[in-house]
Enzyme design. Sequence first.
Site, PDB file in Angstrom:
ATOM      1  N   CYS A 116      -2.344   5.644   7.717  1.00  0.00           N
ATOM      2  CA  CYS A 116      -2.596   5.356   9.175  1.00  0.00           C
ATOM      3  C   CYS A 116      -1.635   5.739   9.874  1.00  0.00           C
ATOM      4  O   CYS A 116      -1.912   6.279  10.962  1.00  0.00           O
ATOM      5  CB  CYS A 116      -2.504   3.644   9.255  1.00  0.00           C
ATOM      6  SG  CYS A 116      -3.641   2.910   8.199  1.00  0.00           S
TER       7      CYS A 116
ATOM      8  N   ASN B 168       0.742  -1.112  -0.057  1.00  0.00           N
ATOM      9  CA  ASN B 168      -0.097   0.226  -0.102  1.00  0.00           C
ATOM     10  C   ASN B 168       0.813   1.202   0.114  1.00  0.00           C
ATOM     11  O   ASN B 168       0.281   2.162  -0.520  1.00  0.00           O
ATOM     12  CB  ASN B 168      -1.052   0.234   0.981  1.00  0.00           C
ATOM     13  CG  ASN B 168      -0.228  -0.263   2.357  1.00  0.00           C
ATOM     14  OD1 ASN B 168       0.500  -1.693   2.555  1.00  0.00           O
ATOM     15  ND2 ASN B 168      -0.485   0.542   3.390  1.00  0.00           N
TER      16      ASN B 168
ATOM     17  N   THR C 282     -26.937  -9.955   9.441  1.00  0.00           N
ATOM     18  CA  THR C 282     -27.457  -9.702   7.930  1.00  0.00           C
ATOM     19  C   THR C 282     -26.374  -8.927   7.267  1.00  0.00           C
ATOM     20  O   THR C 282     -25.527  -8.030   7.466  1.00  0.00           O
ATOM     21  CB  THR C 282     -28.434  -8.743   8.310  1.00  0.00           C
ATOM     22  OG1 THR C 282     -29.426  -9.338   8.900  1.00  0.00           O
ATOM     23  CG2 THR C 282     -29.388  -8.589   7.035  1.00  0.00           C
TER      24      THR C 282
HETATM   25  N1  PLP Z   1      -4.247  -4.458   3.847  1.00  0.00           N
HETATM   26  C1  PLP Z   1      -3.702  -3.420   2.788  1.00  0.00           C
HETATM   27  C2  PLP Z   1      -2.732  -3.741   1.848  1.00  0.00           C
HETATM   28  C3  PLP Z   1      -4.141  -2.099   2.977  1.00  0.00           C
HETATM   29  O1  PLP Z   1      -3.858  -1.185   2.160  1.00  0.00           O
HETATM   30  C4  PLP Z   1      -5.166  -1.889   3.799  1.00  0.00           C
HETATM   31  C5  PLP Z   1      -5.919  -0.374   3.969  1.00  0.00           C
HETATM   32  O2  PLP Z   1      -5.067   0.420   4.085  1.00  0.00           O
HETATM   33  C6  PLP Z   1      -5.896  -3.046   4.654  1.00  0.00           C
HETATM   34  C7  PLP Z   1      -5.217  -4.031   4.321  1.00  0.00           C
HETATM   35  C8  PLP Z   1      -6.926  -2.769   5.606  1.00  0.00           C
HETATM   36  O3  PLP Z   1      -7.971  -2.410   5.046  1.00  0.00           O
HETATM   37  P1  PLP Z   1      -9.374  -1.646   5.894  1.00  0.00           P
HETATM   38  O4  PLP Z   1      -9.023  -0.753   6.702  1.00  0.00           O
HETATM   39  O5  PLP Z   1     -10.233  -1.690   4.657  1.00  0.00           O
HETATM   40  O6  PLP Z   1      -9.974  -3.041   6.556  1.00  0.00           O
END
Ligand code: PLP
Length: 746
Positions: free
Chosen positions: A330, A155, A241
């Site tokens: 994050c 990411n 649901t």
């Molecule tokens: N894994 C990866 C590679 C991500 O980029 C993200 C979110 O940035 C996540 C997991 C977690 O996703 P979510 O916050 O939608 O549960």
Amino acid sequence: MEIYLDANATTPVLPAARDAALAAMAEDFGNPSSIHSTGLKARALMDGVRARARRVLGAGQGRLLFLSGATEGIQTAVLSALSALRELPVRPELLLYGATEHKAVPEAIKHWNALLGLNLTVMAIPVGRDGRHDLGWLKAHAPRAGLVCTMAANNETGVISDLDGISQALAGSPARWMVDGVQALGKLPLLLEERRIDYAPFSGHKLYAPKGIGLLYVRDGAPFTPLLAGGGQEGALRSGTENMSGIAALGAVLAALEAGGTFRDAATLDAYRDRLAAALQQAFPGLLFNAPPELCLPTTLNFAVPGISAKLLLDLFDAAELRVSGGSACSAAKAQPSYVLEAMGLPTWQTASSVRMSFGPVADDAFIDEACARIRVCGESLRDSCLDPSAPGQALPADGLTRFVVDGACCYLLADAASQRAVVIDPLPELTERLAQWLRCQRYALAAVLDTHSHGDHASSAADLWAAVQQVPGDVDPLGWPRSADRLAIGASHLTRLAIPGHTQDSTAYLLHDAGQLRLAFVGDTVMPGALGRSDFEQSAPLQYAASLARLREVVGLRTLLLPGHDYDDRFATTLAVECDAQPLLADVLAGRLDAVSFAAAKAELERDLGLTAYQTIACGARVDAGCALAGSEMALADLQALAVQHPGLLLVDVREPYEQRLGQAPELGAQVRRQAVALSGLPDALVQWQALPAGTPIVFFCRSGNRSAQAARALRRLGHAEAWSLRGGLALWPRATVADAALAI
Ligand code: PLP
């Protein structure tokens, strides 16, 4: 209009997906577990979306569950794999995850490993400089592993994992394999069944579906333990649901993927990446990409610019309405180094100043053109502010006082545009390069580099600064003052000095005079906001401290602005009057209630009580002064609009830095409102002017997010101006063109 380049954090919702979600809320709102027609329609919709997902992901005979998103998918996969390990007669030793995985993965592994009482050894699979897993390491450890987690694409960097290589490294291993497919969805063929993948979680909101809908692939025959038990939905694999509007929206996105036409093909995305990369390199000539582009998703660019912090770049881009993120979303708020880049072995400066630009596959030519144009404008703005060390610009002539703070230590730069001269007060080693580059770019001569005292916590970097600008200081005393002069001219202003021994034997205040008037004083550590300097150094003169404070008061009076050598909590400046209110010891000595000896004794006692970190603690110490708790100095946008109507004298101050002010439009509040632009780094100078305004004049500060303006409002309030406010939420909450349509470029 906003250009949204943070698609790896989340994307806007595709119009077709919005329509599908609305229809699932308005018309096809049934519960897929109901057996009447309304329920059956909902079930048919859900089954249709699942079938599409199966095709798009190459899921074959595997199970596909709808759930809330990747984090839930990761929990479910980890819980399933680890629960099965618990049942084994001989347990494996290791749980492995890629060192650059999203935090959700190692955290889930550690959580369930402890909760299930497995207590296996959790290890990160190292990655190379290119961000890819060390397959040799993995192969060596795989035989002892019970679970291996490796993402499909990262990411932060966009680095694409070598899934086939990983699959080979895992050959013969008993480990279950989870592949986090979040960033790969719609961008890479995953061939889930064909590869040896046991679990693969996805989040809809990374590909134009809304937040709150996700998918988990579970290979046929892979162990499964439900995370949620209850009504038995999703074949009892995930009770609760179903989120039907989310499923409908995800279905629309998958339909668009299958149909083609909405999302750009790989060659087009590659070309977009190249254009953005070229614009970035043109704008910031020293820029480095943090991962090899040929190994990355074309939609992600991660880079750093030497000598320029991520915070500065983010402020700059945001001012140009280019939304990017620092490292990963994050951790962005904490401005910590990126653990992903650290795992790749990048140098510290690069891990701490990385910026991520990511776009979604619906981007089009016009969107990329506009993004490139704005990137270039950002580069120009930085060059013109003399802030890009690798590129000289057409500097805007700088004038007045600028303050720099490094770990609470303050350094001041006094510049005069007319004479092109500058004086630096209390130079800091960390700033030498930046100041030298600024002086060179502005073509200013150094008139003097002064220290307010011989510092206890760092050596003066005056000599280094002189050397860096290739000038010589002339005949100066150890604090940098020209020996033959009793005043130092800087344009129409001049500096004089005042010996105030105490904190150190050589403590000196520099007084700045404008047109014959004392404007402010640089007082080093003798008086800081909330504290007096220590007097227990070897070079201190504790018995002279009281007389020096009395002398300072005599010369500058109670209300002159004092600029300190340290400022740990963004108070900027103070006055003797403010400090007398906050510090009883100071009030007593200035009122003549303590002689030199009793003052020194009382001060020594205070220093002993507070310990050596006295400056920080004393600042919010025994007496809570106004600067420590100035709640209520923020106002909402609606209040500001009302105030602008009621109070024509309102002064609206933009505290963003000049390179941001040049790029971003300021809020419209009507012609009657007076405006001023004062960057936070120039605040000390402006505080003098605002102190002189009539007491009831409202001053409202604004910036990008509300943080810097809150500092400004608090600083002014501390100095006694009660009508100082900041705009809560900053320009980010100012109404503007809708975000989603701009980002979708449709
Ligand atoms: N894994 C990866 C590679 C991500 O980029 C993200 C979110 O940035 C996540 C997991 C977690 O996703 P979510 O916050 O939608 O549960």
